[in-house]
Design a protein around this motif. Sequence first.
Motif, PDB file in Angstrom:
ATOM      1  N   VAL A 222      24.523  59.396  76.103  1.00 11.57           N
ATOM      2  CA  VAL A 222      23.462  59.442  77.108  1.00 11.57           C
ATOM      3  C   VAL A 222      22.087  59.475  76.449  1.00 11.57           C
ATOM      4  N   GLY A 223      21.963  60.250  75.354  1.00  7.14           N
ATOM      5  CA  GLY A 223      20.678  60.345  74.665  1.00  7.14           C
ATOM      6  C   GLY A 223      20.239  59.022  74.080  1.00  7.14           C
ATOM      7  N   LEU A 224      21.190  58.328  73.437  1.00  8.06           N
ATOM      8  CA  LEU A 224      20.837  57.026  72.866  1.00  8.06           C
ATOM      9  C   LEU A 224      20.442  56.039  73.963  1.00  8.06           C
ATOM     10  N   LEU A 225      21.217  56.025  75.034  1.00  9.45           N
ATOM     11  CA  LEU A 225      20.882  55.117  76.132  1.00  9.45           C
ATOM     12  C   LEU A 225      19.502  55.441  76.707  1.00  9.45           C
ATOM     13  N   ILE A 226      19.252  56.746  76.918  1.00  9.06           N
ATOM     14  CA  ILE A 226      17.959  57.139  77.491  1.00  9.06           C
ATOM     15  C   ILE A 226      16.809  56.766  76.550  1.00  9.06           C
ATOM     16  N   SER A 227      17.012  57.033  75.240  1.00  2.46           N
ATOM     17  CA  SER A 227      15.931  56.754  74.296  1.00  2.46           C
ATOM     18  C   SER A 227      15.618  55.262  74.229  1.00  2.46           C
ATOM     19  N   PHE A 228      16.692  54.434  74.167  1.00  2.00           N
ATOM     20  CA  PHE A 228      16.460  52.997  74.099  1.00  2.00           C
ATOM     21  C   PHE A 228      15.888  52.463  75.397  1.00  2.00           C
ATOM     22  N   LEU A 229      16.475  52.915  76.518  1.00  2.00           N
ATOM     23  CA  LEU A 229      15.981  52.443  77.805  1.00  2.00           C
ATOM     24  C   LEU A 229      14.547  52.912  78.046  1.00  2.00           C
ATOM     25  N   THR A 230      14.264  54.143  77.649  1.00  6.82           N
ATOM     26  CA  THR A 230      12.905  54.677  77.823  1.00  6.82           C
ATOM     27  C   THR A 230      11.906  53.919  76.956  1.00  6.82           C
ATOM     28  N   LYS A 231      12.340  53.645  75.723  1.00  3.51           N
ATOM     29  CA  LYS A 231      11.445  52.905  74.830  1.00  3.51           C
ATOM     30  C   LYS A 231      11.156  51.517  75.399  1.00  3.51           C
ATOM     31  N   ASP A 232      12.226  50.864  75.877  1.00  4.09           N
ATOM     32  CA  ASP A 232      12.023  49.533  76.475  1.00  4.09           C
ATOM     33  C   ASP A 232      11.102  49.615  77.694  1.00  4.09           C
ATOM     34  N   TYR A 233      11.331  50.657  78.494  1.00  2.00           N
ATOM     35  CA  TYR A 233      10.502  50.808  79.696  1.00  2.00           C
ATOM     36  C   TYR A 233       9.044  51.049  79.333  1.00  2.00           C
ATOM     37  N   ILE A 234       8.817  51.939  78.353  1.00  2.00           N
ATOM     38  CA  ILE A 234       7.443  52.260  77.962  1.00  2.00           C
ATOM     39  C   ILE A 234       6.767  51.032  77.358  1.00  2.00           C
ATOM     40  N   VAL A 235       7.499  50.342  76.467  1.00  2.83           N
ATOM     41  CA  VAL A 235       6.917  49.161  75.816  1.00  2.83           C
ATOM     42  C   VAL A 235       6.618  48.079  76.851  1.00  2.83           C
ATOM     43  N   THR A 236       7.587  47.874  77.771  1.00  2.88           N
ATOM     44  CA  THR A 236       7.374  46.851  78.804  1.00  2.88           C
ATOM     45  C   THR A 236       6.189  47.213  79.688  1.00  2.88           C
ATOM     46  N   SER A 237       6.110  48.502  80.060  1.00  2.00           N
ATOM     47  CA  SER A 237       4.978  48.934  80.886  1.00  2.00           C
ATOM     48  C   SER A 237       3.665  48.753  80.152  1.00  2.00           C
TER      49      SER A 237
ATOM     50  N   GLY B 116       1.549  56.081  69.782  1.00  2.00           N
ATOM     51  CA  GLY B 116       1.828  56.955  70.926  1.00  2.00           C
ATOM     52  C   GLY B 116       3.215  56.722  71.495  1.00  2.00           C
ATOM     53  N   ILE B 117       3.601  55.443  71.512  1.00  2.00           N
ATOM     54  CA  ILE B 117       4.943  55.123  72.018  1.00  2.00           C
ATOM     55  C   ILE B 117       6.012  55.731  71.114  1.00  2.00           C
ATOM     56  N   ASN B 118       5.843  55.561  69.819  1.00  2.00           N
ATOM     57  CA  ASN B 118       6.816  56.108  68.865  1.00  2.00           C
ATOM     58  C   ASN B 118       6.873  57.623  68.948  1.00  2.00           C
ATOM     59  N   GLU B 119       5.702  58.253  69.121  1.00  2.00           N
ATOM     60  CA  GLU B 119       5.699  59.716  69.254  1.00  2.00           C
ATOM     61  C   GLU B 119       6.440  60.149  70.511  1.00  2.00           C
ATOM     62  N   THR B 120       6.218  59.403  71.593  1.00  2.00           N
ATOM     63  CA  THR B 120       6.927  59.739  72.841  1.00  2.00           C
ATOM     64  C   THR B 120       8.424  59.623  72.669  1.00  2.00           C
ATOM     65  N   ILE B 121       8.881  58.549  72.055  1.00  2.00           N
ATOM     66  CA  ILE B 121      10.319  58.354  71.821  1.00  2.00           C
ATOM     67  C   ILE B 121      10.857  59.438  70.890  1.00  2.00           C
ATOM     68  N   THR B 122      10.079  59.776  69.862  1.00  2.00           N
ATOM     69  CA  THR B 122      10.514  60.828  68.928  1.00  2.00           C
ATOM     70  C   THR B 122      10.662  62.165  69.639  1.00  2.00           C
ATOM     71  N   ASN B 123       9.668  62.507  70.474  1.00  2.00           N
ATOM     72  CA  ASN B 123       9.756  63.757  71.241  1.00  2.00           C
ATOM     73  C   ASN B 123      10.961  63.756  72.183  1.00  2.00           C
ATOM     74  N   LEU B 124      11.209  62.583  72.790  1.00  2.00           N
ATOM     75  CA  LEU B 124      12.354  62.482  73.692  1.00  2.00           C
ATOM     76  C   LEU B 124      13.671  62.699  72.939  1.00  2.00           C
ATOM     77  N   ARG B 125      13.771  62.094  71.776  1.00  2.00           N
ATOM     78  CA  ARG B 125      14.986  62.261  70.981  1.00  2.00           C
ATOM     79  C   ARG B 125      15.147  63.689  70.485  1.00  2.00           C
ATOM     80  N   GLU B 126      14.048  64.340  70.140  1.00  2.00           N
ATOM     81  CA  GLU B 126      14.135  65.750  69.746  1.00  2.00           C
ATOM     82  C   GLU B 126      14.613  66.614  70.911  1.00  2.00           C
TER      83      GLU B 126
END
Length: 478
Positions: free
Chosen positions: A27-42, A159-169
Amino acid sequence: MFDINKSIFRRILFSSMFTVLLGLCVVGLLISFLTKDYIVTSKEDELLRKAKRVNLAVQNITVLDEGIKDLLIFFDQSYETRIWIFDLQGKIVATSAKDEVYIGKSVDNSVVAKVSKGENAVMNIQFEGMKESMLSVIVPWGKDNKVFGGIILQAPVTGINETITNLRETILWGTLFGLLLSAVIASYLSWTISQPLQKIDRVAAKIGMGDYSQRIHIQSKDEIGDLAATINHMVEKLEIVDLEKKKQEQIRQDFLANVSHELRTPLTAMQGFLEALQDGLIDEGAKPRYYGIIYNETLHMNRLVDDIMDLIKLENNEITLSRSAVDIAAVVTQAAFKFEPEATEKNTSISIHTEEDLAKALADSGRLEQICNNLIKNAIKFTENGRITIQAFNEEPYIHLVFSDTGIGISADDQEMIWERFFKVDRGRSKKNQGTGLGLAIVRELVELHEGKIEVQSEIGKGTTFDVWIPNVESSQK
């Protein structure tokens, strides 16, 4: 039991932790990848919108002067992005940066080709001298079909990478917490399962040692509770079987002891008298008396053997009745007449009362006579200077026989034991009355074989009454 408990705990713990770890990781990997894609796309969509707004501001301008630079700096500060403008040759002609370090540099030809066609582009463009990764969007510079070049908007991806890093933490900490929680739950589940199993194990060990009084007290309504109830039911059955086994073993031992005793007594007497006769110690005049005693002891042994054989055959279902319509009044009268002399010797009278129109009994004539003989003989044995009354009357679907005497009676405790083999009511009271102690046991077996029933009522010093019910012929024809 500790090994069982440990094994259950280990299995539950590892399975739950593995499930939690696997689930949270997936679930974490899916959320991190999906979130990253969503943030980058946005972010890409947002930059595209901003780039088009910049184009609206400069789409009619073909000569880029200082005023355009100030406008680009304004957009830079408003959108917090870097803005570059390049011509159709790919050379950067204006920038929102304070220095002009990037002016004159060229963008990739593929980017120029896309812009020339009026297409947008999204990519990571890295120029020499840039220290951080940038997310870049390119839109055509111009209006309608007139394209002068392209406009590049860049935003840092830090900022995107930091957000993804915080999410993964956060997911990692959630996973650790989930593992800790699963360990606690596994411990609790293991305890709730192992405790009842420990009880079952302890009780089962005692049951295995032969202690059938043990019971498992578990109140849960789950499968373990059902198992405990099943084991308790099984133990109850085993306890009954064990008691019956002990009872049968005791009966067997008593039977052998009683047979040995009953045979030893007449044999000892016969041996003593025969030795005396053989040694010539008996006068000629006294010999007939000794011979009479030996003969009586022989008869007693013969009766004992016959009774034992009858009882064994009855208990092994080796006796088959030849049932027919029997005149029960005639059988009772004949039996009473047979024992009249013996009763007279004890100054006891025998009277018979039978109902008129007494129905025929469905019985084996010989075995019915044996029942009457044993009950009458038993009454005579314990009655002196009294009376014995025999009654017979109809009581559908039976013929009811009543054998009453005014003898010594039977105590309440002994009334439950009189049906046992070799049991003698007078065993500690008198030695005058000899018997095998098998008569009543044979009577009960014969009555039950006739599908009848027998009961006893007695009181010490007042006498005894035996009630016997034998099926009549009419009831068998219905």
